[in-house]
Design an enzyme around this catalytic site. Sequence first.
Site, mmCIF file in Angstrom:
data_model
loop_
_atom_site.group_PDB
_atom_site.id
_atom_site.type_symbol
_atom_site.label_atom_id
_atom_site.label_comp_id
_atom_site.label_asym_id
_atom_site.label_seq_id
_atom_site.Cartn_x
_atom_site.Cartn_y
_atom_site.Cartn_z
ATOM 1 N N HIS A 46 -0.134 8.408 8.322
ATOM 2 C CA HIS A 46 -1.412 8.673 8.978
ATOM 3 C C HIS A 46 -1.814 10.107 8.703
ATOM 4 C CE1 HIS A 46 -4.510 8.898 12.060
ATOM 5 N NE2 HIS A 46 -4.534 7.590 11.959
ATOM 6 N N ASP A 57 -1.739 -0.362 12.519
ATOM 7 C CA ASP A 57 -2.025 -1.563 11.736
ATOM 8 C C ASP A 57 -0.780 -2.349 11.380
ATOM 9 O OD1 ASP A 57 -4.747 -1.253 11.733
ATOM 10 O OD2 ASP A 57 -4.623 0.247 10.146
HETATM 11 N N1 CMC Z 1 3.504 4.766 1.303
HETATM 12 C C1 CMC Z 1 4.133 5.597 0.451
HETATM 13 N N2 CMC Z 1 3.915 6.929 0.355
HETATM 14 C C2 CMC Z 1 2.976 7.440 1.179
HETATM 15 C C3 CMC Z 1 2.265 6.634 2.108
HETATM 16 C C4 CMC Z 1 2.565 5.256 2.162
HETATM 17 N N3 CMC Z 1 1.918 4.455 3.008
HETATM 18 N N4 CMC Z 1 1.381 7.403 2.795
HETATM 19 C C5 CMC Z 1 1.531 8.651 2.326
HETATM 20 N N5 CMC Z 1 2.507 8.682 1.344
HETATM 21 C C6 CMC Z 1 3.003 9.873 0.634
HETATM 22 C C7 CMC Z 1 1.997 10.390 -0.361
HETATM 23 O O1 CMC Z 1 2.179 9.819 -1.638
HETATM 24 C C8 CMC Z 1 2.301 11.869 -0.340
HETATM 25 O O2 CMC Z 1 3.489 12.071 -1.083
HETATM 26 P P1 CMC Z 1 3.701 13.450 -1.952
HETATM 27 O O3 CMC Z 1 3.676 14.557 -0.937
HETATM 28 O O4 CMC Z 1 5.019 13.274 -2.624
HETATM 29 O O5 CMC Z 1 2.541 13.503 -2.907
HETATM 30 C C9 CMC Z 1 2.652 12.158 1.112
HETATM 31 O O6 CMC Z 1 3.154 10.911 1.624
HETATM 32 C C10 CMC Z 1 1.472 12.615 1.959
HETATM 33 O O7 CMC Z 1 0.432 11.633 1.862
HETATM 34 P P2 CMC Z 1 -1.127 11.942 1.762
HETATM 35 O O8 CMC Z 1 -1.784 10.911 0.895
HETATM 36 O O9 CMC Z 1 -1.345 13.377 1.431
HETATM 37 O O10 CMC Z 1 -1.558 11.715 3.261
HETATM 38 P P3 CMC Z 1 -3.050 11.540 3.764
HETATM 39 O O11 CMC Z 1 -3.091 12.187 5.097
HETATM 40 O O12 CMC Z 1 -4.039 11.998 2.759
HETATM 41 O O13 CMC Z 1 -3.211 9.940 3.878
HETATM 42 C C11 CMC Z 1 -3.158 7.734 4.718
HETATM 43 C C12 CMC Z 1 -3.051 9.232 5.056
HETATM 44 C C13 CMC Z 1 -3.211 6.946 6.042
HETATM 45 C C14 CMC Z 1 -4.456 7.447 3.940
HETATM 46 C C15 CMC Z 1 -1.900 7.334 3.888
HETATM 47 O O14 CMC Z 1 -0.716 7.582 4.616
HETATM 48 C C16 CMC Z 1 -1.957 5.862 3.454
HETATM 49 O O15 CMC Z 1 -2.571 5.567 2.412
HETATM 50 N N6 CMC Z 1 -1.304 4.930 4.229
HETATM 51 C C17 CMC Z 1 -1.380 3.525 3.944
HETATM 52 C C18 CMC Z 1 -2.720 2.967 4.439
HETATM 53 C C19 CMC Z 1 -2.756 2.832 5.956
HETATM 54 O O16 CMC Z 1 -1.829 2.289 6.567
HETATM 55 N N7 CMC Z 1 -3.882 3.284 6.569
HETATM 56 C C20 CMC Z 1 -4.127 3.077 8.013
HETATM 57 C C21 CMC Z 1 -4.198 4.341 8.791
HETATM 58 S S1 CMC Z 1 -4.126 3.962 10.556
HETATM 59 C C22 CMC Z 1 -5.608 3.156 10.894
HETATM 60 C C23 CMC Z 1 -6.753 4.087 10.951
HETATM 61 O O17 CMC Z 1 -6.741 4.988 11.828
HETATM 62 O O18 CMC Z 1 -7.688 3.918 10.140
#
Ligand code: CMC
Length: 435
Positions: free
Chosen positions: A312, A370
């Site tokens: 998240h 989710d």
């Molecule tokens: N699976 C594998 N690796 C992950 C995941 C995941 N679900 N989420 C983040 N990472 C890794 C990412 O690759 C990065 O790694 P590194 O530092 O080595 O490059 C690190 O963790 C930080 O991730 P980020 O992309 O910088 O984090 P963000 O804050 O930009 O993204 C997110 C947050 C929710 C978009 C992301 O965690 C994600 O895509 N999760 C899966 C989709 C999901 O479940 N979304 C629902 C969110 S809750 C409902 C809502 O409020 O909308």
Amino acid sequence: MQDKKDLSNKVAILNIPGQEPIELPILKGTLGPDVIDIRALGKKGYFTYDPGFVSTASCSSKITFIDGSKGTLLYRGYPIDQLATKTNYLEVCYLLLKGELPNKEQYADFENKVVHHTLIHEQITSLFKAFRRDSHPMAVLCGIAGALSAFYHEGLDIYDPESRERTAIRLIAKIPTLAAMSYKYSIGHPFVYPRNDLSYAGNFLYMMFSTPCEKYEVNPVIERALDRIFTVHADHEQNASTSSVRLAGSSGANPYACIAAGIASLWGPAHGGANEACLRMLEEIGSVDRIPEFIERAKDKNDPFRLSGFGHRVYKSYDPRATVMRETCHEVLNELHIENHPLLDIATELERIALSDDYFISRNLYPNVDFYSGITLSAIGIPTNMFTVIFALARTIGWISHWNEMQEMEDSRIGRPRQIYKGKEIRQVKSMSKR
Ligand code: CMC
């Protein structure tokens, strides 16, 4: 930038080589970190660069507070677990919109207003027929919510609090009707009109699952579970969809059109679409012994696959909504006598492995709301492509509460982010024969 150690004079000093230091006030909220007020920078000829608004507050708000490091979520100061267990969704709607929980009379009046706006203009039923039967219900909901603006435009005064409240009540009341109609249309069943003697969640179940051919009884355990799903999804401060509604609304646009912008933003798999993506992922994994393969894929930087339902932007500890949903999920499975739910077995094992794996631990990747809401909705009988529609239904109150708050704020201005331009410098247009 150098922060002054002593915050009592509440300024940060920005030193730019060759320039006088710029003093930036430090603002304090009720809770949460101090915030550096950079509004003066534009006048000095500078902008800040912050893609994804990771370090930028776009507004001040009194509605919802999240402490991502502690896993705290408060609506108007009340913890989400208390609201989920001690109130119902309509009380939460009242709270988000008006700032306080209702007393008995206020609740009766609010509920009465909501149930008397659940019908939609009959002409809207013909709009559905313009959509292909196999359209994604989010596409249908987005289109038809936007179309409400054509029905409620003249006479709507966004500067009048009463007119705004009427808009909020119409939206809370009508979105479930439209959501259920999207589903009924997709399966070729007749639309089911709302029943005002049922609860908010009970009426939604009735519109989704009853048919004119037989009597439909609302199961109270399922009704309560759905009500909780609505409550935990009701608001989440300045996420992508809420910010979309605020940005669209900042120009004075019709609020129903603004809600359509929120629905569009919510649809994406990184946001509200994650509950649908999560269930499809569990189905794709298929059995517990295939989990390690998917964990490896999630860790592989060359593979775009991510574990849906994990991670998240704000929570860097357990998502408090996931705790509520996990319990609710088990209550529903018990009530429906689903002892061995293959997807729940995969989810439980996936959670166990991910929580003990260094990749996930070091990045603070915990299950989010989710992760469990998809399994619960699936057990209730909600088809996978309707999951995000349910999220949109529940989040409508959050969107409209933020839109309403924005209209009341004295410092509200049209949203207009800046950019770093990296395109061509100025050049002259050549006639086509010389290009
Ligand atoms: N699976 C594998 N690796 C992950 C995941 C995941 N679900 N989420 C983040 N990472 C890794 C990412 O690759 C990065 O790694 P590194 O530092 O080595 O490059 C690190 O963790 C930080 O991730 P980020 O992309 O910088 O984090 P963000 O804050 O930009 O993204 C997110 C947050 C929710 C978009 C992301 O965690 C994600 O895509 N999760 C899966 C989709 C999901 O479940 N979304 C629902 C969110 S809750 C409902 C809502 O409020 O909308």
